[in-house]
Motif scaffolding. Structure first.
Motif, mmCIF file in Angstrom:
data_model
loop_
_atom_site.group_PDB
_atom_site.id
_atom_site.type_symbol
_atom_site.label_atom_id
_atom_site.label_comp_id
_atom_site.label_asym_id
_atom_site.label_seq_id
_atom_site.Cartn_x
_atom_site.Cartn_y
_atom_site.Cartn_z
ATOM 1 N N UNK A 586 28.372 -32.044 29.265
ATOM 2 C CA UNK A 586 27.328 -31.624 28.382
ATOM 3 C C UNK A 586 27.629 -29.995 28.789
ATOM 4 N N UNK A 587 27.338 -29.392 27.581
ATOM 5 C CA UNK A 587 27.736 -27.627 27.540
ATOM 6 C C UNK A 587 26.733 -27.069 26.721
ATOM 7 N N UNK A 588 26.136 -26.028 27.228
ATOM 8 C CA UNK A 588 25.424 -25.053 26.507
ATOM 9 C C UNK A 588 26.480 -23.807 26.099
ATOM 10 N N UNK A 589 26.146 -23.303 24.795
ATOM 11 C CA UNK A 589 27.031 -22.248 24.446
ATOM 12 C C UNK A 589 26.588 -21.055 23.659
ATOM 13 N N UNK A 590 26.928 -19.894 23.678
ATOM 14 C CA UNK A 590 26.251 -18.884 22.814
ATOM 15 C C UNK A 590 27.724 -18.131 22.255
ATOM 16 N N UNK A 591 27.403 -17.520 21.153
ATOM 17 C CA UNK A 591 28.791 -16.981 20.538
ATOM 18 C C UNK A 591 28.186 -15.499 19.798
ATOM 19 N N UNK A 592 29.069 -14.595 20.010
ATOM 20 C CA UNK A 592 28.624 -13.354 19.152
ATOM 21 C C UNK A 592 29.827 -13.166 18.450
ATOM 22 N N UNK A 593 29.650 -12.658 17.206
ATOM 23 C CA UNK A 593 31.018 -12.171 16.565
ATOM 24 C C UNK A 593 30.841 -10.614 15.943
ATOM 25 N N UNK A 594 31.864 -10.145 16.046
ATOM 26 C CA UNK A 594 31.933 -8.843 15.212
ATOM 27 C C UNK A 594 32.789 -8.814 14.093
ATOM 28 N N UNK A 595 32.760 -7.938 13.110
ATOM 29 C CA UNK A 595 33.774 -7.891 11.974
ATOM 30 C C UNK A 595 34.040 -9.545 11.345
ATOM 31 N N UNK A 596 33.079 -10.249 11.377
ATOM 32 C CA UNK A 596 33.391 -11.530 10.928
ATOM 33 C C UNK A 596 33.955 -11.772 9.701
ATOM 34 N N UNK A 597 35.229 -12.421 9.718
ATOM 35 C CA UNK A 597 35.892 -12.500 8.584
ATOM 36 C C UNK A 597 35.541 -13.761 7.651
ATOM 37 N N UNK A 598 35.143 -13.500 6.411
ATOM 38 C CA UNK A 598 34.816 -14.624 5.635
ATOM 39 C C UNK A 598 35.690 -14.472 4.272
ATOM 40 N N UNK A 599 35.743 -15.617 3.757
ATOM 41 C CA UNK A 599 36.545 -15.827 2.615
ATOM 42 C C UNK A 599 35.581 -16.576 1.564
#
Length: 790
Positions: A586-599
Motif C-alpha cells: 500500500x502507498x500514499x501519494x501526493x503530486x503537484x504539477x506546474x505548467x500542466x499540459x492539457x489537450x
C-alpha cells in the motif's frame, strides 16, 4: 456464436472434474533484488521456460494473485503482471487490458480484441504523461506523445509488464514521464527446442493464429533464438468495418559466460483498421451503441464525409532493441542498449472544397482535386489524411559498481529522432474511397509538380541525459537509501515545409531531475519505503508549428514553442508485507504539477490536438494491492485506489480564463477497485475478474461526466494429455468471456474539452461550448483458444 462458446465452457468444466491434481504448496517469497529496466523479482516470469512449466504457454501456477502481483523490493510503488495472468487472458489482449486490475490503472478499451486503441490513465494522469518502454526503448509517438497499445507485442510473447505508478528509473529513456512508466519485455528464448501454436475464434468473426518456434540452445555456443508470426482479423462490434493485424517477432540471446549476455528483441506490426466513431454524449444518447449518430455510414452518399471507408487507419512499425549486459568482475557491470524505432501510417479523413481556393500552408491556389484536368470545379470531395513517419535511434550506456556498501550507477542516454507529420490532398474514387488509402500516391500537386499539403511538420529531436545514483545499504541491508540525479539536454527543431511566415522554430529544455528514496525492513516480511522525485514532460512536436485552414490558408492554431514544459513533484510513502501465504503493498501519494499540459480539442476522426498551459494541479490518494500465494489451488487478488485531484489555476481559453480553479481533473475517478480470483489445479483452470471504475469528468469545467461502471470477465480452461510420440505437448482449451453482463456503457473519455456548456470567463467573455467524445465499451464478447506446444 456466443451461445456455442458458453456451451463449450460448460462441457470443458465437466470434463475437468475427473482430472484434479494435488494442491500446490504455498511458494516461499521470491528472492529479493533491485528492480530496474529488464529485471523483475518474480518467481517464474523471468526465469522458467514454457517447456518447464505445466502449461504450453508458460503458466507456472506459482505467481502471487494468479500473476497479478510480484514481491517488489524497490523504494517506490511498482506493480507487475506476469505470465500466470497474461497467458490466461484472451490472446488478443493489449497492454492496457493487461494492466486493468493494477492499482491506479484506469484502462478504457474501445474493442474487445485490442485492435482499436483505447486510453489509459494512472493516478489521474493520462497515457501522454507516462513513459512506455519496450526492452529499454521509448514508444510514445513523438508528434503528440500518444501510445497505441496493440502495436508492440503479442500476448504469447509477453513475459511481464511492469507499471511504475510514481517515478521512473534513472535510466528510463523518457521525456514524458511525469505520470509514471510502463515497461514491456519480449519473451526470452527457451533453452529447450520447441514451440507454441495457438488458434482462436471469437465474437464478431474474430479469427487469430499464432506460431512460435524455438531453436533451444545450440550446442555449447550459448546462443538460442525464437521467431513468431501471428495474424488476427475481426469485424467491428458496432457500425461498419473490420480490422486486421499481422505481426512478426524475433528474439535471440547470446550468453557470453560469467554472467554477461546480449539479447535481440525485434517486432514488426502491420495494421489495416477501420475506425470506430467516438461519439459525443448527445450522439450516444440518440440511439446508443447501434444508433446512426454514434457510428459512421456503411454506404456512400455523394458529398457525405461520414463514410467509414474514407477514414481507414493503415499503420506499420518496427521495434528493434539489443540490450547487452557485461559483467566485468564481481564489482563492475555494464549495460548497453542500442535501439531503433520506425513507424509509418496515417489517420484517414476527407473534406470538400472548391478547386479555385485550396489551402497550401498560409496560401491558397487553384488545384485539380479530382483529377479531371480542370481547377474550376466546386464542392469537390478529396482525401485529406494525416500521415506520420517517425524514425528514432538511440542508445543507453549504464555502469554499476559496488563500492563497499554503495551500489553506484552512472550512465548516459542519447537519442535522435525525425518525425514527419503532414496532411496532403489526395484523389477519391467515385465510390467514396481514396485511390491510395496509405497516402503514398495519387496526391494533388501544383502545376510545377510539388505535392500540396495543408500543413507539413518536419521535427528533428536531439535528446541527451546524464544520470548518477547511489544505493547505500546499511544495518545489514535492513536500511537502504537511494539518491540520484538526472540532467537532460533536450532540443527540438521544427522545419515547416509549407508556405508560411514561420519556417523554423526551436525549443530547448535542460531540466535537472533529482530523486531520493529510503526503504527500511522492519523484519523479514515487513518493510516501509518513502520516495520524492521530480518529473518532466516536454511539449509535443505540434507546438512548434502553426496550422492552417484548408479553405482559406488562415492560421487555425498558432505555434507556441516557448510554452514551458510540464513539471511534477511526487511524494510517496508505502508499506509492504511479503509473507509465506499473503503479500500486500500500500502507498500514499501526493503530486503537484506546474505548467500542466492539457489537450482539449475534439479529434474525430482526423485532427491533431494542441497543448494548453493548464497551470497548476495537485493530486493525492492511496493505492493498495494484495495477493495470495497458491492455497488449495486458489490465488485471489484485490486492488484499490482512492484519488482526489484539484486543478489550481484558471485555464486560458479564447482570450479569457475559464473558472476552473478548484475543479477536478478529467479521467480521474475518485474510486477504483478490482477483485480477481484464479483457480488452477494443473488440469482445470478458471479465473474471474471484477473491476469498478467511479464516475469521470470529461471537461475541465466538470460540466459533463460519465457514470461509474462495473465489469466482469471470466475465463475457464482445460489441459489435456496426449499419447507419447505425437510430437505435441500440453494442449489446452480455454474460453475467455468479457463483459459477462453484456452492459452497454461508455468506458472512458476519448477526447476531453474545456467546457461542454457555454461559460462566461473570468474577464466576462462568453466561451463557446465544445463537446467531449467517448469510447464505447464492447458488449459481451467470447473467444475460444486452443494452444499446444511442440
Amino acid at each position: 456464436m456466443k451461445t456455442e462458446f458458453i456451451a463449450t465452457c460448460l462441457v470443458t468444466a465437466a470434463a475437468a472434474a475427473a482430472g484434479q491434481t494435488a494442491p500446490v504448496a504455498p511458494a516461499a517469497p521470491a528472492a529479493q533484488e533491485k528492480t530496474d529496466i529488464g529485471r523483475v523479482s518474480a518467481s517464474g516470469a523471468s526465469n522458467a521456460s514454457p517447456q518447464d512449466t505445466p502449461s504450453a504457454t508458460g503458466v507456472t501456477r506459482k505467481e502471487i494473485g494468479g500473476g497479478l502481483m510480484v514481491d517488489e523490493n524497490v523504494s517506490k510503488a511498482k506493480s507487475s503482471v506476469t505470465r500466470d495472468f497474461i497467458q490466461k487472458q484472451q490472446p488478443t489482449a493489449d497492454v492496457f487490458q493487461l494492466l486493468k486490475y493494477s492499482p491506479g490503472a484506469n484502462s478504457a478499451t474501445s474493442d474487445a480484441w485490442g485492435l482499436a486503441p483505447g486510453v489509459i490513465s494512472v493516478r489521474g494522469m493520462d497515457g501522454g504523461q507516462m513513459g512506455f518502454n519496450f526492452e529499454g526503448m521509448p514508444l510514445s509517438v513523438a508528434s503528440n506523445w500518444s501510445v497505441f497499445p496493440g502495436q508492440y507485442i503479442d500476448t504469447e510473447n509477453t513475459d511481464v509488464v511492469t507499471l511504475n505508478q510514481g517515478s521512473a528509473d534513472l535510466s528510463s529513456p523518457d521525456v514524458t514521464a511525469t505520470g509514471g512508466i510502463v515497461d514491456l519485455f519480449l519473451h526470452t528464448p527457451s533453452k529447450k527446442r520447441g514451440g507454441l501454436l495457438t488458434m482462436s475464434v471469437g465474437s464478431d468473426n474474430a479469427r487469430r493464429f499464432f506460431l512460435r518456434g524455438e531453436t533451444g540452445e545450440i550446442g555449447d555456443s550459448g546462443f538460442r533464438a525464437f521467431g513468431s508470426i501471428s495474424q488476427i482479423e475481426a469485424d467491428h462490434f458496432r457500425g461498419p468495418g473490420k480490422d486486421r493485424k499481422q505481426h512478426l517477432a524475433l528474439g535471440a540471446v547470446q550468453e557470453w559466460g560469467g554472467g554477461s549476455r546480449s539479447k535481440l528483441a525485434l517486432t514488426y506490426s502491420k495494421f489495416m483498421r477501420d475506425v470506430y466513431k467516438n461519439p459525443t454524449l448527445a450522439q450516444w444518447n440518440n440511439g446508443g451503441m447501434d444508433g446512426a449518430a454514434a457510428n459512421y455510414d456503411s454506404t456512400y452518399t455523394a458529398g457525405s464525409l461520414n463514410y467509414y471507408r474514407m477514414l481507414q487507419n493503415p499503420w506499420e512499425n518496427l521495434l528493434l532493441s539489443v540490450p547487452t549486459d557485461i559483467r566485468v568482475n564481481d564489482k563492475l557491470s555494464l549495460n548497453v542498449t542500442p535501439y531503433l524505432f520506425y513507424g509509418f501510417g496515417g489517420s484517414g479523413s476527407a473534406g470538400t472544397l472548391n478547386e479555385s481556393s485550396v489551402g497550401f500552408g498560409n496560401t491558397v491556389l487553384p488545384v485539380d482535386l479530382n483529377g479531371n484536368g480542370t481547377t474550376t470545379d466546386t464542392n469537390v470531395t478529396f482525401y485529406n489524411p494525416i500521415l506520420e513517419k517517425n524514425i528514432r535511434t538511440g542508445i543507453t550506456f549504464k555502469g554499476n559498481y559496488q563500492l563497499a556498501n554503495h551500489a553506484l550507477v552512472a550512465g548516459v542516454w542519447m537519442q535522435h529522432s525525425r518525425d514527419q507529420l503532414y496532411r496532403p490532398y489526395g484523389l477519391m474514387n467515385p465510390d467514396g474511397t481514396p485511390v491510395d488509402v496509405a497516402g503514398r500516391s495519387s496526391l494533388v500537386t501544383t502545376s510545377d509538380g510539388r505535392v500540396v499539403n495543408q500543413w507539413n511538420q518536419d521535427t528533428h529531436d536531439n535528446f541527451y541525459s546524464l544520470f548518477v545514483g547511489d544505493t547505500i545499504s546499511l544495518m545489514d541491508d535492513r536500511l537502504s537509501v537511494d539518491v540520484g540525479v538526472k540532467k537532460m539536454w533536450l532540443e527540438r527543431v521544427g522545419i515547416n515545409r509549407v508556405p508560411s511566415n514561420v519556417s523554423r522554430t526551436e525549443a530547448q529544455n535542460n531540466p535537472t531531475l533529482p530523486t531520493a528514496a529510503v526503504r527500511f525492513k522492519l523484519d523479514d516480511v515487513n518493510s516501509v519505503f518513502a520516495t520524492v522525485s521530480r518529473g518532466v514532460r516536454i511539449l509535443p512536436a505540434g507546438a512548434l508549428y502553426p496550422r492552417y485552414s484548408a479553405a482559406t490558408g488562415a492560421v487555425t492554431t498558432r505555434e507556441n514553442p516557448d510554452q514551458a514544459p510540464e513539471k511534477s513533484t511526487a511524494f510517496e510513502v508505502g508499506y509492504r508485507y511479503q509473507g509465506p501465504l499473503v503479500s500486500l503493498s500500500t502507498s500514499a501519494f501526493h503530486y503537484t504539477f506546474q505548467n500542466r499540459q492539457i489537450s482539449a480539442q475534439v479529434c474525430d476522426p482526423g485532427c491533431v490536438s494542441s497543448p494548453i498551459d493548464g497551470g497548476k494541479q495537485k493530486a493525492y490518494g492511496l493505492d493498495f494491492e494484495a495477493g495470495l500465494r497458491p492455497y488449495k489451488n486458489f490465488r485471489p487478488y484485490a486492488s484499490l485506489e482512492l484519488l482526489k485531484t484539484q486543478i489550481q489555476s484558471n485555464i486560458p481559453v479564447s482570450g479569457d480564463f475559464l473558472p476552473t480553479d478548484g475543479k477536478q481533473a478529467v479521467r480521474a475517478p475518485k474510486v477504483q477497485a478490482a477483485v480477481a480470483v484464479d483457480y488452477d489445479n494443473g488440469t482445470f483452470f478458471g479465473n474471474l475478474g471484477v473491476k469498478y471504475v467511479g464516475k469521470q469528468f470529461a471537461t475541465f469545467m466538470n460540466d459533463q461526466e460519465i457514470p461509474g461502471y462495473t465489469t466482469v470477465d471470466i475465463g475457464v480452461g482445460y489441459r489435456f494429455s496426449l499419447p507419447a510420440g505425437t510430437g505435441f505437448t500440453k494442449p489446452e482449451l480455454r474460453l475467455n468471456i468479457q463483459n459477462v453482463g453484456d452492459r452497454k456503457y461508455l468506458s472512458g473519455v476519448n477526447s476531453a474539452t474545456t467546457n461542454s456548456v457555454a461559460t462566461t470567463g473570468i474577464n466576462g467573455k462568453l466561451i463557446a461550448a465544445s463537446q467531449p467524445s467517448y469510447l464505447v465499451a464492447n458488449p459481451l464478447a467470447a473467444m475460444l483458444t486452443f494452444a499446444v506446444g511442440f
